[in-house]
Design a protein around this motif. Structure first.
Motif, short mmCIF file in Angstrom:
data_model
loop_
_atom_site.label_atom_id
_atom_site.label_comp_id
_atom_site.label_asym_id
_atom_site.label_seq_id
_atom_site.Cartn_x
_atom_site.Cartn_y
_atom_site.Cartn_z
N ASP A 78 -11.52 -2.61 7.42
CA ASP A 78 -11.42 -2.02 8.76
C ASP A 78 -10.95 -0.58 8.58
O ASP A 78 -9.79 -0.33 8.26
N HIS A 79 -11.87 0.36 8.79
CA HIS A 79 -11.53 1.77 8.61
C HIS A 79 -10.67 2.30 9.76
O HIS A 79 -10.19 3.43 9.68
N ASP A 80 -10.48 1.50 10.80
CA ASP A 80 -9.62 1.88 11.92
C ASP A 80 -8.31 1.09 11.91
O ASP A 80 -7.65 0.96 12.94
N ALA A 81 -7.93 0.54 10.78
CA ALA A 81 -6.76 -0.32 10.70
C ALA A 81 -5.46 0.43 10.99
O ALA A 81 -4.56 -0.12 11.61
N ILE A 86 -0.64 0.89 14.74
CA ILE A 86 0.26 1.57 15.70
C ILE A 86 0.22 0.84 17.04
O ILE A 86 1.27 0.54 17.62
N THR A 87 -0.97 0.53 17.51
CA THR A 87 -1.13 -0.14 18.81
C THR A 87 -0.48 -1.52 18.81
O THR A 87 0.26 -1.86 19.73
N LYS A 88 -0.74 -2.29 17.77
CA LYS A 88 -0.25 -3.67 17.74
C LYS A 88 1.27 -3.75 17.54
O LYS A 88 1.94 -4.57 18.16
N TYR A 89 1.81 -2.90 16.67
CA TYR A 89 3.26 -2.92 16.48
C TYR A 89 3.98 -2.36 17.71
O TYR A 89 5.08 -2.81 18.05
N GLN A 90 3.37 -1.41 18.42
CA GLN A 90 3.95 -0.93 19.67
C GLN A 90 3.94 -2.04 20.72
O GLN A 90 4.88 -2.16 21.51
N ALA A 91 2.90 -2.86 20.72
CA ALA A 91 2.83 -3.99 21.64
C ALA A 91 3.97 -4.98 21.38
O ALA A 91 4.55 -5.54 22.32
N GLN A 123 1.85 6.63 11.68
CA GLN A 123 1.69 7.90 12.40
C GLN A 123 1.74 9.10 11.46
O GLN A 123 1.03 10.08 11.66
N GLU A 124 2.56 9.02 10.44
CA GLU A 124 2.69 10.13 9.50
C GLU A 124 1.52 10.21 8.51
O GLU A 124 1.32 11.25 7.87
N ASN A 125 0.76 9.11 8.38
CA ASN A 125 -0.32 9.06 7.39
C ASN A 125 -1.59 8.48 7.99
O ASN A 125 -2.21 7.58 7.43
N LEU A 126 -2.01 9.00 9.15
CA LEU A 126 -3.18 8.47 9.85
C LEU A 126 -4.44 8.49 8.98
O LEU A 126 -5.26 7.58 9.06
N ASP A 127 -4.60 9.50 8.15
CA ASP A 127 -5.81 9.63 7.34
C ASP A 127 -5.63 9.13 5.91
O ASP A 127 -6.50 9.35 5.07
N ASP A 128 -4.51 8.46 5.63
CA ASP A 128 -4.25 8.01 4.27
C ASP A 128 -3.77 6.56 4.27
O ASP A 128 -2.57 6.29 4.17
N LEU A 144 -1.79 -5.77 7.22
CA LEU A 144 -0.70 -5.38 8.12
C LEU A 144 -1.10 -5.58 9.57
O LEU A 144 -0.26 -5.95 10.41
N VAL A 145 -2.37 -5.37 9.89
CA VAL A 145 -2.86 -5.63 11.24
C VAL A 145 -2.79 -7.13 11.54
O VAL A 145 -2.34 -7.55 12.60
N VAL A 146 -3.22 -7.95 10.58
CA VAL A 146 -3.16 -9.41 10.74
C VAL A 146 -1.70 -9.86 10.89
O VAL A 146 -1.39 -10.74 11.70
N GLN A 147 -0.80 -9.26 10.12
CA GLN A 147 0.62 -9.60 10.23
C GLN A 147 1.15 -9.31 11.63
O GLN A 147 1.94 -10.09 12.17
N ALA A 148 0.73 -8.20 12.23
CA ALA A 148 1.16 -7.88 13.59
C ALA A 148 0.63 -8.92 14.58
O ALA A 148 1.36 -9.35 15.48
N ASP A 149 -0.62 -9.33 14.41
CA ASP A 149 -1.19 -10.37 15.27
C ASP A 149 -0.41 -11.68 15.14
O ASP A 149 -0.09 -12.33 16.13
N ASN A 150 -0.10 -12.04 13.90
CA ASN A 150 0.64 -13.28 13.66
C ASN A 150 2.06 -13.20 14.22
O ASN A 150 2.58 -14.17 14.77
N GLU A 151 2.67 -12.04 14.10
CA GLU A 151 4.03 -11.86 14.64
C GLU A 151 4.03 -11.99 16.16
O GLU A 151 4.98 -12.51 16.74
N MET A 152 2.96 -11.54 16.79
CA MET A 152 2.85 -11.67 18.24
C MET A 152 2.82 -13.15 18.63
O MET A 152 3.45 -13.56 19.62
N LYS A 153 2.12 -13.98 17.86
CA LYS A 153 2.08 -15.42 18.13
C LYS A 153 3.45 -16.05 17.95
O LYS A 153 3.89 -16.86 18.77
#
Length: 197
Positions: A78-81, A86-91, A123-128, A144-153
């Motif tokens: 996922d090149h937009d991960a 940022i979105t999921k952890y802010q949620a 936020q400090e490393n958006l392109d890296d 890390l995106v999957v971890q945020a989803d799981n943490e929400m559950k």
């Protein structure tokens, strides 16, 4: 066309169909407005060019935009991960803020610290994404995106069941009075006298 390998034949046929659609769009638009300068060959060159655009950075295979596999079954690249992180952890932070969980609950403290740290790293490393992975030290950005989803559950269950009310404080003896740490006369690793060989 029969001289092409099957995969190349399919790609050639798809490109041919796409070209046909673009031609029909261009001819319709030129009929409706003669001043239009739509050129099908310009469109197809931009769409099908194997050359990177002049403003693009060079792509390194396996890194950043050149990454083609996570190496994990079922987890696609996922090149937009990083923005998703940022979105999921802010949620997660927003859900905690809106809840009635006390700020002193250890679960809340831990989730807030982790989420804030990961948001800051992203936020400090958006392109890296590799730098984000290095800073977070918990897997690839896709993980890390999957971890945020799981943490929400987990958080939904935690809030629904009010589990912070079940956690009781534990008295911990920081300076045990016994020299052996309070577990009798047998130290760890020693066998009882009756079992020595």
């Amino acid at each position: 066309l029969s001289s092409f390998p099957p995969a190349q034949l399919q790609t050639t046929m798809m490109a041919s169909n796409t070209l046909r659609v673009l031609s029909s769009i261009a001819s319709r638009s030129s009929r409706s407005a003669r001043q239009s300068t739509c050129n099908v060959t310009q469109i197809t060159r931009a769409t099908f060019s194997a050359q990177p655009a002049a403003h693009d950075k060079p792509v390194t295979p396996g890194i950043g935009l050149g990454k083609t596999s996570t190496g994990l079954v079922g987890l696609e690249v996922d090149h937009d991960a990083v923005p998703k992180m940022i979105t999921k952890y802010q949620a997660l932070l927003d859900k905690l803020a809106a809840s009635d969980m006390p700020p002193t609950a250890q679960y809340r403290i831990n989730v807030e610290k982790i989420a804030r740290y990961r948001i800051a790293a992203a936020q400090e490393n958006l392109d890296d994404p590799e730098k984000v992975e290095e800073l977070c030290n918990c897997g690839q950005v896709e993980e890390l995106v999957v971890q945020a989803d799981n943490e929400m559950k987990v958080m939904d269950m935690y809030l629904r069941n009010r589990w912070w009310e079940l956690v009781k404080p534990v008295d911990i003896e920081y300076n045990p009075s016994d020299d052996d740490g309070g577990h009798g006369d047998v130290e760890w690793g020693d066998t009882p006298d009756g079992e020595k060989k």
